[in-house]
Design an enzyme around this catalytic site. Structure first.
Site, PDB file in Angstrom:
ATOM      1  CG  LEU A   1      10.638  10.016 -56.973  1.00 59.33           C
ATOM      2  CD1 LEU A   1       9.154  10.414 -56.496  1.00 59.33           C
ATOM      3  CD2 LEU A   1      10.580   9.136 -58.082  1.00 59.33           C
TER       4      LEU A   1
ATOM      5  CG  ASN B   1      19.620  11.559 -60.511  1.00 63.23           C
ATOM      6  OD1 ASN B   1      19.709  13.338 -61.005  1.00 63.23           O
ATOM      7  ND2 ASN B   1      20.056  11.079 -60.974  1.00 63.23           N
TER       8      ASN B   1
ATOM      9  CB  SER C   1      30.092   1.094 -63.020  1.00 68.18           C
ATOM     10  OG  SER C   1      30.995   2.015 -63.993  1.00 68.18           O
TER      11      SER C   1
ATOM     12  CE1 TYR D   1      28.829   5.562 -59.894  1.00 72.41           C
ATOM     13  CE2 TYR D   1      30.053   5.714 -61.143  1.00 72.41           C
ATOM     14  CZ  TYR D   1      28.705   5.167 -60.763  1.00 72.41           C
ATOM     15  OH  TYR D   1      28.233   4.038 -61.822  1.00 72.41           O
TER      16      TYR D   1
ATOM     17  CE  LYS E   1      27.144   1.754 -58.923  1.00 72.10           C
ATOM     18  NZ  LYS E   1      25.466   1.309 -58.420  1.00 72.10           N
TER      19      LYS E   1
ATOM     20  CG  ASP F   1      37.408  11.678 -69.679  1.00 74.05           C
ATOM     21  OD1 ASP F   1      36.529  10.845 -69.273  1.00 74.05           O
ATOM     22  OD2 ASP F   1      36.941  12.203 -70.371  1.00 74.05           O
TER      23      ASP F   1
HETATM   24  P1  NAD Z   1      19.391   7.095 -62.204  1.00 70.48           P
HETATM   25  O1  NAD Z   1      19.770   8.835 -61.290  1.00 70.48           O
HETATM   26  O2  NAD Z   1      18.339   7.805 -63.514  1.00 70.48           O
HETATM   27  O3  NAD Z   1      18.380   6.382 -61.587  1.00 70.48           O
HETATM   28  C1  NAD Z   1      18.538   6.458 -60.029  1.00 70.48           C
HETATM   29  C2  NAD Z   1      17.804   6.400 -59.320  1.00 70.48           C
HETATM   30  O4  NAD Z   1      17.737   5.734 -58.169  1.00 70.48           O
HETATM   31  C3  NAD Z   1      17.471   7.005 -59.532  1.00 70.48           C
HETATM   32  O5  NAD Z   1      15.297   7.179 -59.333  1.00 70.48           O
HETATM   33  C4  NAD Z   1      17.032   8.507 -58.237  1.00 70.48           C
HETATM   34  O6  NAD Z   1      16.488   8.622 -57.653  1.00 70.48           O
HETATM   35  C5  NAD Z   1      17.164   6.157 -57.334  1.00 70.48           C
HETATM   36  N1  NAD Z   1      17.898   6.687 -56.001  1.00 70.48           N
HETATM   37  C6  NAD Z   1      19.501   7.130 -55.679  1.00 70.48           C
HETATM   38  N2  NAD Z   1      19.616   6.709 -55.130  1.00 70.48           N
HETATM   39  C7  NAD Z   1      18.345   6.571 -53.969  1.00 70.48           C
HETATM   40  C8  NAD Z   1      17.857   6.562 -52.689  1.00 70.48           C
HETATM   41  N3  NAD Z   1      19.132   5.750 -51.325  1.00 70.48           N
HETATM   42  N4  NAD Z   1      16.883   5.533 -52.344  1.00 70.48           N
HETATM   43  C9  NAD Z   1      15.867   5.225 -53.278  1.00 70.48           C
HETATM   44  N5  NAD Z   1      16.229   5.895 -54.666  1.00 70.48           N
HETATM   45  C10 NAD Z   1      17.282   6.130 -54.886  1.00 70.48           C
HETATM   46  O7  NAD Z   1      20.714   6.430 -62.877  1.00 70.48           O
HETATM   47  P2  NAD Z   1      20.588   5.598 -63.912  1.00 70.48           P
HETATM   48  O8  NAD Z   1      21.539   5.637 -64.953  1.00 70.48           O
HETATM   49  O9  NAD Z   1      19.070   4.999 -64.088  1.00 70.48           O
HETATM   50  O10 NAD Z   1      21.778   4.583 -63.081  1.00 70.48           O
HETATM   51  C11 NAD Z   1      21.639   3.389 -62.318  1.00 70.48           C
HETATM   52  C12 NAD Z   1      22.161   2.758 -61.828  1.00 70.48           C
HETATM   53  O11 NAD Z   1      23.353   1.727 -62.951  1.00 70.48           O
HETATM   54  C13 NAD Z   1      23.627   3.176 -60.612  1.00 70.48           C
HETATM   55  O12 NAD Z   1      23.348   2.206 -59.813  1.00 70.48           O
HETATM   56  C14 NAD Z   1      24.282   3.188 -61.293  1.00 70.48           C
HETATM   57  O13 NAD Z   1      25.272   3.694 -60.670  1.00 70.48           O
HETATM   58  C15 NAD Z   1      24.586   2.246 -62.799  1.00 70.48           C
HETATM   59  N6  NAD Z   1      25.669   2.682 -63.438  1.00 70.48           N
HETATM   60  C16 NAD Z   1      24.584   3.621 -64.616  1.00 70.48           C
HETATM   61  C17 NAD Z   1      25.525   4.193 -65.482  1.00 70.48           C
HETATM   62  C18 NAD Z   1      25.171   4.900 -66.658  1.00 70.48           C
HETATM   63  O14 NAD Z   1      26.361   5.780 -67.263  1.00 70.48           O
HETATM   64  N7  NAD Z   1      23.646   5.273 -66.393  1.00 70.48           N
HETATM   65  C19 NAD Z   1      26.854   3.405 -65.610  1.00 70.48           C
HETATM   66  C20 NAD Z   1      27.464   1.762 -65.081  1.00 70.48           C
HETATM   67  C21 NAD Z   1      26.082   2.131 -63.902  1.00 70.48           C
HETATM   68  C1  WQD Z   2      31.898   9.502 -73.307  1.00 65.73           C
HETATM   69  C2  WQD Z   2      33.218  10.113 -74.185  1.00 65.73           C
HETATM   70  C3  WQD Z   2      34.383  11.835 -72.573  1.00 65.73           C
HETATM   71  C4  WQD Z   2      31.313  14.363 -72.387  1.00 65.73           C
HETATM   72  C5  WQD Z   2      31.019   8.006 -67.746  1.00 65.73           C
HETATM   73  C6  WQD Z   2      31.433   6.678 -66.140  1.00 65.73           C
HETATM   74  C7  WQD Z   2      31.004   5.840 -66.050  1.00 65.73           C
HETATM   75  C8  WQD Z   2      30.132   5.514 -65.878  1.00 65.73           C
HETATM   76  C9  WQD Z   2      28.955   5.699 -67.566  1.00 65.73           C
HETATM   77  C10 WQD Z   2      29.237   4.899 -64.326  1.00 65.73           C
HETATM   78  C11 WQD Z   2      34.665  10.437 -73.554  1.00 65.73           C
HETATM   79  C12 WQD Z   2      33.880  11.756 -74.022  1.00 65.73           C
HETATM   80  C13 WQD Z   2      31.443  13.310 -73.147  1.00 65.73           C
HETATM   81  C14 WQD Z   2      30.819  15.745 -73.353  1.00 65.73           C
HETATM   82  C15 WQD Z   2      33.469  14.649 -75.144  1.00 65.73           C
HETATM   83  N1  WQD Z   2      29.238   5.294 -65.863  1.00 65.73           N
HETATM   84  N2  WQD Z   2      32.424  13.437 -73.861  1.00 65.73           N
HETATM   85  N3  WQD Z   2      32.007  15.566 -74.199  1.00 65.73           N
HETATM   86  O1  WQD Z   2      33.490   9.043 -69.216  1.00 65.73           O
HETATM   87  O2  WQD Z   2      32.575   6.498 -70.245  1.00 65.73           O
HETATM   88  O3  WQD Z   2      31.354   7.328 -68.054  1.00 65.73           O
HETATM   89  O4  WQD Z   2      29.454   6.964 -67.959  1.00 65.73           O
HETATM   90  O5  WQD Z   2      29.493   3.764 -64.458  1.00 65.73           O
HETATM   91  O6  WQD Z   2      31.428   5.598 -64.817  1.00 65.73           O
HETATM   92  O7  WQD Z   2      32.378   7.380 -65.912  1.00 65.73           O
HETATM   93  O8  WQD Z   2      31.217   8.397 -70.305  1.00 65.73           O
HETATM   94  O9  WQD Z   2      29.378   9.655 -71.976  1.00 65.73           O
HETATM   95  O10 WQD Z   2      30.735  11.331 -70.019  1.00 65.73           O
HETATM   96  O11 WQD Z   2      32.003  10.118 -71.703  1.00 65.73           O
HETATM   97  O12 WQD Z   2      33.893  14.315 -75.536  1.00 65.73           O
HETATM   98  O13 WQD Z   2      30.508  17.074 -72.648  1.00 65.73           O
HETATM   99  O14 WQD Z   2      32.330  11.199 -74.481  1.00 65.73           O
HETATM  100  O15 WQD Z   2      35.392  12.033 -72.864  1.00 65.73           O
HETATM  101  O16 WQD Z   2      35.833  10.104 -74.505  1.00 65.73           O
HETATM  102  P1  WQD Z   2      32.631   7.468 -69.922  1.00 65.73           P
HETATM  103  P2  WQD Z   2      30.596   9.409 -70.762  1.00 65.73           P
END
Ligand code: NAD
Ligand code: WQD
Length: 339
Positions: A35, A37, A126, A150, A154, A296
């Site tokens: 929990l 995040n 990702s 980050y 990955k 970006d």
């Molecule tokens: P999120 O932060 O909402 O969910 C991650 C959950 O993991 C949270 O509930 C947090 O409390 C828990 N957590 C973190 N570290 C932990 C640990 N050491 N032990 C137990 N629980 C832990 O994030 P999300 O958006 O749901 O992302 C999930 C996964 O997908 C992540 O690995 C993230 O890197 C990856 N991902 C997310 C996105 C995105 O844009 N949301 C994009 C690409 C990849």
């Molecule tokens: C999307 C577009 C911004 C916010 C990130 C991580 C990536 C993945 C997904 C985990 C871009 C623009 C954004 C704002 C804006 N996460 N923007 N004003 O950057 O593609 O990816 O999240 O793995 O690793 O880097 O996503 O939603 O931040 O941005 O103009 O306040 O929106 O410049 O073009 P991004 P994003």
């Protein structure tokens, strides 16, 4: 006993939606989340949607003893590993915390799985592993390059999983590279609830729409894209969740490891997303054009042919539906799970 699926980070944004999708498909689920995040209220919402068909363990995935207890008490046959920290900017300020949490939790999980003889895992990767892509749409074979800590966590985890498959063919690994997950469950009961100022575009837009933020800053309007704003591949979180089900089915049926992009294959600009959201929500989104955000890229969207071919999966929801569901979630829960 009926086998079950262990979901790490299942109280988080993508994990909670995937938990619902798995339970709706008849799977038993165990969630481990510390929990750090997410809110415990997610669990009440999951119970409202799916009843008591899941177990929750509040623990850190780096805690090997906690994992051993789960594997002893539950007939886990596969794991989906979402747990991790995900904020790019934060990872640049606190790299050790990111390596410790993201890499450390993956090592601890894989070791515990090995001890328990459970070797089927779906890993949340990702599109960030493609760095600044040389071509769009991006195929899975594109060069990999992390541009921040980050992204490096990955890539390291991906490499670790590849090494493990080479060392021991009993491992069945699905590496899923998500593009930009947005939207929420259609019930409006669960959704994306970032703490503090959102880093990502969609939650920023919904917070402006609900009156929590004054205006959206659009980062850059001079990119080499049709309207000058950044182009991304936004994918509905429910489509993404279904992709995990397809990946698990693939591993169980084909026993073959895979690395697959999960996106729609379509690029959408910031301006297009803002315009669509305004139309769907029936209200303007105040915005200002500001300088580009450092790090970006201009355009990033997926080649989705592999997902279609090997998983038989493709995204179904369009941008309007993503906005509609994100807006329903935010308007019913103006302050997220604190509402
Ligand atoms: P999120 O932060 O909402 O969910 C991650 C959950 O993991 C949270 O509930 C947090 O409390 C828990 N957590 C973190 N570290 C932990 C640990 N050491 N032990 C137990 N629980 C832990 O994030 P999300 O958006 O749901 O992302 C999930 C996964 O997908 C992540 O690995 C993230 O890197 C990856 N991902 C997310 C996105 C995105 O844009 N949301 C994009 C690409 C990849
Ligand atoms: C999307 C577009 C911004 C916010 C990130 C991580 C990536 C993945 C997904 C985990 C871009 C623009 C954004 C704002 C804006 N996460 N923007 N004003 O950057 O593609 O990816 O999240 O793995 O690793 O880097 O996503 O939603 O931040 O941005 O103009 O306040 O929106 O410049 O073009 P991004 P994003």
């Amino acid at each position: 006993m009926t086998p079950c699926i262990l979901i790490t980070g299942g109280a988080g944004y993508i994990g909670s939606h995937t938990a619902v999708t798995l339970m709706e498909a008849g799977h038993r689920v165990v969630i481990i989340d510390n929990l750090c995040n997410s809110s415990p209220r997610v669990l009440d919402r999951l119970r409202r949607l799916c009843g008591n068909s899941f177990e929750f363990v509040q623990a850190d995935v780096r805690d090997g003893a906690a994992l051993d207890a789960i594997f002893t008490q539950h007939p886990v046959n596969s794991v989906i590993h979402f747990a991790g920290l995900k904020a790019v900017g934060e990872s640049m300020a606190q790299p050790l915390r990111y390596f410790d949490n993201n890499v450390g939790s993956t090592i601890s999980l894989l070791q515990a799985m090995d001890r328990a003889d459970v070797r089927r895992i779906v890993f949340s990767s990702s599109a960030t592993v493609y760095g600044d892509p040389q071509q769009v749409p991006i195929p899975e074979t594109a060069p990999l390059k992390a541009t921040n800590p980050y992204g490096r966590t990955k890539l390291i985890c991906e490499d670790m999983l590849r090494d493990l498959q080479c060392a021991d063919p009993r491992w069945q690994v699905a590496i899923l590279r998500y593009f930009n997950p947005v939207g929420a469950h259609p019930s409006g009961l669960i959704g994306e609830a970032p703490s503090g100022v959102p880093n990502n575009l969609m939650p920023y837009i919904t917070q402006v729409a609900v009156g929590q933020r004054d205006y959206l800053s659009i980062f850059g309007n001079d990119y080499p894209t049709p309207d000058g704003t950044g182009v991304r591949d936004y994918i509905h979180v429910m489509d993404l969740a279904r992709g995990h089900l397809a990946a698990l089915d693939h591993l169980a049926n084909e026993q073959q490891s895979i690395t697959v992009n999960l996106g729609t294959g379509y690029g959408v600009s910031v301006k297009q997303l803002v315009d669509t959201f305004s139309r769907v929500a029936g209200r303007p989104i105040a915005h200002r054009h500001v300088a580009r955000r450092s790090g970006d890229v201009a355009a990033c969207y997926a080649d989705t042919s592999l997902a279609r071919t090997i998983l038989g999966w493709q995204a179904e929801h369009d941008i309007a539906r993503m906005c509609e569901d994100a807006w329903r979630w935010q308007s019913i829960n103006p302050t997220g799970y604190a509402s």
